[in-house]
Design a protein around this motif. Structure first.
Motif, PDB file in Angstrom:
ATOM      1  N   LYS A 133       0.963   4.247  -2.733  1.00 26.65           N
ATOM      2  CA  LYS A 133       0.851   5.668  -2.365  1.00 26.65           C
ATOM      3  C   LYS A 133       2.022   6.471  -2.914  1.00 26.65           C
TER       4      LYS A 133
ATOM      5  N   GLN B 201       1.642   6.809  -6.625  1.00 23.70           N
ATOM      6  CA  GLN B 201       0.578   7.772  -6.928  1.00 23.70           C
ATOM      7  C   GLN B 201       1.056   9.204  -6.721  1.00 23.70           C
ATOM      8  N   SER B 202       1.816   9.427  -5.636  1.00 21.13           N
ATOM      9  CA  SER B 202       2.306  10.781  -5.362  1.00 21.13           C
ATOM     10  C   SER B 202       3.333  11.227  -6.411  1.00 21.13           C
TER      11      SER B 202
ATOM     12  N   THR C 201       0.830  -1.209   0.000  1.00 19.29           N
ATOM     13  CA  THR C 201       0.000   0.000   0.000  1.00 19.29           C
ATOM     14  C   THR C 201       0.864   1.258   0.000  1.00 19.29           C
ATOM     15  N   ASN C 202       2.000   1.214   0.708  1.00 20.90           N
ATOM     16  CA  ASN C 202       2.920   2.364   0.702  1.00 20.90           C
ATOM     17  C   ASN C 202       3.549   2.557  -0.676  1.00 20.90           C
TER      18      ASN C 202
END
Length: 305
Positions: A292, A295-296, A288-289
C-alpha cells in the motif's frame, strides 16, 4: 499433453514469482524492521521453494542446460538431487516453522516458554543441522538417477523426457522407502502435534477474550493471524504431501509410470510451494502495508509528474 504442460508452466511461473516477491519482502523486513523469529524461517522457505520449482523437471532448466551443452547424465543427477534436497528441506523448514510459532505463542507457564527467548540461538543450530542432514540424506539419488539411454534391457523407469530411475535391489528400495517414510511421518507428526497445541492455545485465548469482551469481539492480534497462517500452511502441506507420496510410492513399487503420472505428480508436488507465498503475502499485514505504501508513493509521483 500440451495443455497439461501449459498448466504446469503457469503454476511453476506463478510460484516462482510469488516466492521471489515474498523473499524480497521478508529480506527487506529483516533488514529494515524489527523481525519476528519466524521471519528468517519464512525467508528461507521462500528461497527453498524457488529452487524446488526451478528444478522440478524439464519445464524450466531444459533449454538453459542444453544451451550450455552440459552432459545429460550430469544434468539429471544434479537437478534431481537438488530437487530432492529442496523437497526434504521444505518439509523440515515447514516443521520448524510450526514448532517456532508454537514456542512463540506459548504461555509463560508452559514447558516451551523457557525456549522463547533463545529462539535466535537455536534457529542457527537448527538451520545448520537441517541443511547438513538433507544434503547427506538425499545423496543416494546420485547413484540411481541418470540420463535415459533408450535401452529396454536395463529396465529403466522414465521419470522425465531425458532422465530415468535405474533399477535397484528390492532390499535397498525397501530400506530407502522405509527411511524416507519414517523421516516424513515423524516430521508430519511433530507438525500436527504443534498445530494441535497452538489450536488449544488459541481456543483458550478466544474463550478469555469472549469472557472479557462479551458484547464485542476484539480484532485478531498479529500473533493469532500468524498462527492461523502457519496452521493453514501445515494442513496444506500434509494434504499435498500424502497425495504426492501415494502417487510416487505406487509408481516406484510397481515400477511403472504412465505418461500422465509424472505430470500429475509435478502438479501436486508444486502445489504447496505455489500456494505458500500467496497465503503468507495475503495474511501478513506488514507485506500488505508495504504494498500500500509503495502504491501510494508511485501514485503521488505520477500525480506530481
Amino acid at each position: 499433453m500440451s495443455s497439461l504442460k501449459n498448466v504446469l508452466n503457469f503454476q511453476a511461473g506463478l510460484g516462482v514469482l510469488a516466492n521471489m516477491f515474498l523473499l524480497v519482502s521478508y529480506t527487506f523486513i529483516i533488514l529494515s524492521h524489527r523481525p519476528k523469529p519466524t521471519d528468517m524461517i519464512s525467508c528461507q522457505l521462500a528461497f527453498i521453494h524457488i529452487v524446488l520449482l526451478l528444478t522440478g523437471g524439464d519445464i524450466w532448466l531444459k533449454e538453459i542446460v542444453e544451451s550450455l551443452n552440459v552432459d545429460n547424465d550430469f544434468k539429471c543427477k544434479t537437478t534431481f538431487y537438488i530437487n530432492r534436497v529442496m523437497r526434504g528441506l521444505s518439509i523440515c523448514i515447514t516443521c520448524l516453522l510450526s514448532v517456532f510459532q508454537a514456542v512463540t505463542i506459548s504461555p509463560s507457564t508452559s514447558l516451551l516458554a523457557k525456549f522463547k527467548y533463545k529462539l535466535k540461538k537455536y534457529m542457527t543450530y537448527a538451520f545448520l543441522f537441517i541443511w547438513s542432514f538433507n544434503l547427506l540424506f538425499s545423496s543416494h539419488h546420485i547413484f540411481y538417477i541418470g540420463a535415459f539411454t533408450n535401452v529396454s534391457v536395463t529396465n529403466q523407469m522414465k521419470i522425465t523426457k531425458s532422465c530415468s530411475l535405474f533399477p535397484m535391489n528390492y532390499i535397498i528400495k525397501g530400506f530407502i522407502l522405509t527411511v524416507v517414510t519414517s523421516r516424513d511421518v515423524f516430521l508430519i507428526g511433530v507438525m500436527l502435534t504443534m498445530s494441535a497445541y497452538t489450536v488449544i492455545i488459541l481456543f483458550r485465548h478466544q474463550r478469555q477474550c469472549q469472557h472479557l469482551h462479551s458484547l464485542s469481539y476484539p480484532r485478531a492480534s498479529p500473533e493469532k493471524r500468524a498462527t492461523q497462517t502457519i496452521l493453514l500452511l501445515v494442513v496444506s502441506f500434509v494434504i499435498m504431501y500424502w497425495v504426492d507420496f501415494i502417487i510416487s510410492s505406487t509408481a516406484v513399487l510397481l515400477w511403472m509410470y504412465d505418461l500422465v503420472i509424472p505430470s500429475v505428480q509435478k502438479f501436486v508436488m508444486n502445489a504447496y510451494p505455489t500456494i505458500t507465498p500467496l497465503i503468507q503475502i495475503s495474511s501478513d499485514n506488514r507485506i500488505t502495508n508495504m504494498l500500500k505504501n509503495t502504491q501510494s508513493v508511485y501514485h503521488h509521483i505520477f500525480r506530481k509528474g
